[in-house]
Motif scaffolding. Structure first.
Motif, PDB file in Angstrom:
ATOM      1  N   LYS A  89       0.832  -1.200   0.000  1.00 51.64           N
ATOM      2  CA  LYS A  89       0.000   0.000   0.000  1.00 51.64           C
ATOM      3  C   LYS A  89       0.871   1.257   0.000  1.00 51.64           C
ATOM      4  N   GLU A  90       1.955   1.222   0.771  1.00 50.99           N
ATOM      5  CA  GLU A  90       2.878   2.352   0.829  1.00 50.99           C
ATOM      6  C   GLU A  90       3.594   2.532  -0.499  1.00 50.99           C
ATOM      7  N   GLU A  91       3.973   1.410  -1.146  1.00 50.12           N
ATOM      8  CA  GLU A  91       4.606   1.482  -2.462  1.00 50.12           C
ATOM      9  C   GLU A  91       3.674   2.142  -3.471  1.00 50.12           C
ATOM     10  N   ARG A  92       2.414   1.777  -3.417  1.00 49.42           N
ATOM     11  CA  ARG A  92       1.420   2.357  -4.333  1.00 49.42           C
ATOM     12  C   ARG A  92       1.263   3.851  -4.071  1.00 49.42           C
ATOM     13  N   ARG A  93       1.229   4.220  -2.781  1.00 48.23           N
ATOM     14  CA  ARG A  93       1.092   5.641  -2.439  1.00 48.23           C
ATOM     15  C   ARG A  93       2.246   6.449  -3.011  1.00 48.23           C
ATOM     16  N   LYS A  94       3.471   5.904  -2.896  1.00 46.87           N
ATOM     17  CA  LYS A  94       4.656   6.594  -3.416  1.00 46.87           C
ATOM     18  C   LYS A  94       4.617   6.708  -4.932  1.00 46.87           C
ATOM     19  N   ARG A  95       4.163   5.626  -5.597  1.00 47.18           N
ATOM     20  CA  ARG A  95       4.065   5.659  -7.059  1.00 47.18           C
ATOM     21  C   ARG A  95       3.084   6.724  -7.521  1.00 47.18           C
ATOM     22  N   LEU A  96       1.935   6.793  -6.842  1.00 46.56           N
ATOM     23  CA  LEU A  96       0.920   7.779  -7.206  1.00 46.56           C
ATOM     24  C   LEU A  96       1.416   9.197  -6.951  1.00 46.56           C
ATOM     25  N   ALA A  97       2.131   9.379  -5.834  1.00 50.59           N
ATOM     26  CA  ALA A  97       2.673  10.702  -5.508  1.00 50.59           C
ATOM     27  C   ALA A  97       3.698  11.133  -6.559  1.00 50.59           C
ATOM     28  N   LYS A  98       4.536  10.179  -6.978  1.00 48.57           N
ATOM     29  CA  LYS A  98       5.532  10.474  -8.007  1.00 48.57           C
ATOM     30  C   LYS A  98       4.864  10.826  -9.327  1.00 48.57           C
ATOM     31  N   ARG A  99       3.796  10.088  -9.649  1.00 47.77           N
ATOM     32  CA  ARG A  99       3.061  10.338 -10.892  1.00 47.77           C
ATOM     33  C   ARG A  99       2.432  11.735 -10.874  1.00 47.77           C
ATOM     34  N   ARG A 100       1.841  12.093  -9.712  1.00 49.44           N
ATOM     35  CA  ARG A 100       1.240  13.426  -9.591  1.00 49.44           C
ATOM     36  C   ARG A 100       2.289  14.521  -9.733  1.00 49.44           C
ATOM     37  N   SER A 101       3.464  14.275  -9.137  1.00 47.50           N
ATOM     38  CA  SER A 101       4.554  15.242  -9.212  1.00 47.50           C
ATOM     39  C   SER A 101       5.015  15.441 -10.654  1.00 47.50           C
ATOM     40  N   LEU A 102       5.138  14.344 -11.398  1.00 48.30           N
ATOM     41  CA  LEU A 102       5.563  14.429 -12.797  1.00 48.30           C
ATOM     42  C   LEU A 102       4.523  15.173 -13.633  1.00 48.30           C
ATOM     43  N   ARG A 103       3.237  14.886 -13.362  1.00 46.25           N
ATOM     44  CA  ARG A 103       2.176  15.584 -14.096  1.00 46.25           C
ATOM     45  C   ARG A 103       2.212  17.080 -13.822  1.00 46.25           C
ATOM     46  N   ALA A 104       2.453  17.427 -12.547  1.00 47.43           N
ATOM     47  CA  ALA A 104       2.513  18.845 -12.178  1.00 47.43           C
ATOM     48  C   ALA A 104       3.684  19.538 -12.869  1.00 47.43           C
ATOM     49  N   LYS A 105       4.839  18.848 -12.933  1.00 48.85           N
ATOM     50  CA  LYS A 105       6.003  19.420 -13.604  1.00 48.85           C
ATOM     51  C   LYS A 105       5.762  19.602 -15.097  1.00 48.85           C
ATOM     52  N   ARG A 106       5.120  18.592 -15.703  1.00 46.49           N
ATOM     53  CA  ARG A 106       4.815  18.691 -17.138  1.00 46.49           C
ATOM     54  C   ARG A 106       3.869  19.850 -17.405  1.00 46.49           C
ATOM     55  N   GLU A 107       2.893  20.035 -16.503  1.00 52.47           N
ATOM     56  CA  GLU A 107       1.939  21.129 -16.680  1.00 52.47           C
ATOM     57  C   GLU A 107       2.645  22.485 -16.610  1.00 52.47           C
ATOM     58  N   LEU A 108       3.565  22.628 -15.646  1.00 48.55           N
ATOM     59  CA  LEU A 108       4.296  23.889 -15.515  1.00 48.55           C
ATOM     60  C   LEU A 108       5.162  24.151 -16.744  1.00 48.55           C
ATOM     61  N   THR A 109       5.720  23.082 -17.325  1.00 49.81           N
ATOM     62  CA  THR A 109       6.526  23.228 -18.535  1.00 49.81           C
ATOM     63  C   THR A 109       5.655  23.713 -19.686  1.00 49.81           C
ATOM     64  N   VAL A 110       4.470  23.105 -19.818  1.00 49.43           N
ATOM     65  CA  VAL A 110       3.539  23.498 -20.883  1.00 49.43           C
ATOM     66  C   VAL A 110       3.100  24.949 -20.695  1.00 49.43           C
ATOM     67  N   LEU A 111       2.903  25.344 -19.438  1.00 50.57           N
ATOM     68  CA  LEU A 111       2.470  26.720 -19.151  1.00 50.57           C
ATOM     69  C   LEU A 111       3.615  27.729 -19.254  1.00 50.57           C
ATOM     70  N   GLY A 112       4.824  27.225 -19.510  1.00 52.72           N
ATOM     71  CA  GLY A 112       5.963  28.118 -19.726  1.00 52.72           C
ATOM     72  C   GLY A 112       6.530  28.763 -18.484  1.00 52.72           C
ATOM     73  N   LYS A 113       6.475  28.052 -17.333  1.00 49.30           N
ATOM     74  CA  LYS A 113       7.033  28.633 -16.115  1.00 49.30           C
ATOM     75  C   LYS A 113       8.533  28.859 -16.280  1.00 49.30           C
ATOM     76  N   PRO A 114       9.038  30.049 -15.909  1.00 47.00           N
ATOM     77  CA  PRO A 114      10.479  30.348 -16.051  1.00 47.00           C
ATOM     78  C   PRO A 114      11.348  29.369 -15.270  1.00 47.00           C
ATOM     79  N   LYS A 115      12.529  29.105 -15.809  1.00 52.03           N
ATOM     80  CA  LYS A 115      13.472  28.221 -15.128  1.00 52.03           C
ATOM     81  C   LYS A 115      14.030  28.916 -13.903  1.00 52.03           C
ATOM     82  N   ARG A 116      14.228  28.151 -12.837  1.00 50.98           N
ATOM     83  CA  ARG A 116      14.740  28.704 -11.586  1.00 50.98           C
ATOM     84  C   ARG A 116      16.153  29.249 -11.798  1.00 50.98           C
ATOM     85  N   PRO A 117      16.544  30.244 -11.002  1.00 49.55           N
ATOM     86  CA  PRO A 117      17.893  30.811 -11.164  1.00 49.55           C
ATOM     87  C   PRO A 117      18.981  29.814 -10.773  1.00 49.55           C
TER      88      PRO A 117
END
Length: 229
Positions: A89-117
């Motif tokens: 169950k914990e492994e699944r939770r981590k996988r889902l959290a990682k998937r959500r994180s990747l989706r959020a990063k992809r969304e920010l890339t699509v939205l053109g968020k500036p690269k950090r300094p």
């Protein structure tokens, strides 16, 4: 753990992915020069235009396999101890959290968020990486890090100044980007909004802490009054 998560039954393919698996070689043969992305695009278009009766064949196959999957999963879980179930169950939770994180990063890339300094060290590494000694990338990075540590303040200064300039660039670009996000109704991506969301629980905790301190003080006063009486 005794039983590995690799032994868990595999989820059946969706109707679309069944279609892709069955027809990939045919599409590749017809489009030998196409890239992987182009091939996927062609197959997605073909699936979209596929008659409902033909799609139903893939959907029925999915339903059959899904029923088998449910039975296999029940057998698999029956072998597990409560500790093993908790681990999976914990492994699944981590996988889902990682998937959500990747989706959020992809969304920010699509939205053109500036690269950090970049930091002074980052800039130093990027400028000197190619000419650095070392067999592997990790060895090169270690060598550059050691070199950076031994640089004098005056030698580091040009890189630190570039880092400061990059901070200014980032702040300017972020202001424009955040203004655009507000126009799009995405205030949740604006830094000031995030700070307020983080601040609220902190303020609540402070109030709770103050209330507890006040309660302890009142109890102490009451105890002292009783002892005086």
């Amino acid at each position: 753990r005794g039983i590995s998560s690799d032994q868990r039954p595999k989820r059946p393919l969706t109707a679309y992915f069944r279609f892709v698996k069955d027809n990939r070689s045919v599409f590749r043969e017809k489009n030998p020069e196409a890239s992987h992305a182009e091939l996927i695009k062609k197959m997605a278009g073909a699936w979209k235009e596929l008659p409902a009766s033909q799609k139903q064949v893939y959907e029925e196959a999915r339903k059959t396999d899904w029923k088998k999957y449910g039975e296999q999963l029940a057998v698999y879980k029956a072998q597990l101890t409560p500790a093993q179930l908790a681990t999976l169950k914990e492994e699944r939770r981590k996988r889902l959290a990682k998937r959500r994180s990747l989706r959020a990063k992809r969304e920010l890339t699509v939205l053109g968020k500036p690269k950090r300094p970049r930091s002074g060290l980052n800039i130093f590494v990027s400028e000197n990486f190619q000419g650095s000694e070392g067999v592997s990338p990790a060895a090169k990075l270690k060598k550059l890090f050691d070199t950076w540590q031994n640089l004098s303040t005056s030698q580091k200064q040009p890189y630190l100044q570039l880092a400061e300039d990059d901070k200014v660039r980032y702040e300017n670009e972020m202001k424009l980007w955040e203004a655009k996000m507000v126009e799009l109704g995405r205030e949740d991506l604006v830094r000031s909004q995030k700070k307020r969301l983080i601040k609220k629980p902190t303020e609540t905790a402070k109030r709770a802490k103050t209330a507890k301190a006040s309660l302890r003080e009142n109890k102490a006063k009451l105890k002292l009054k009783k002892s005086e009486e």
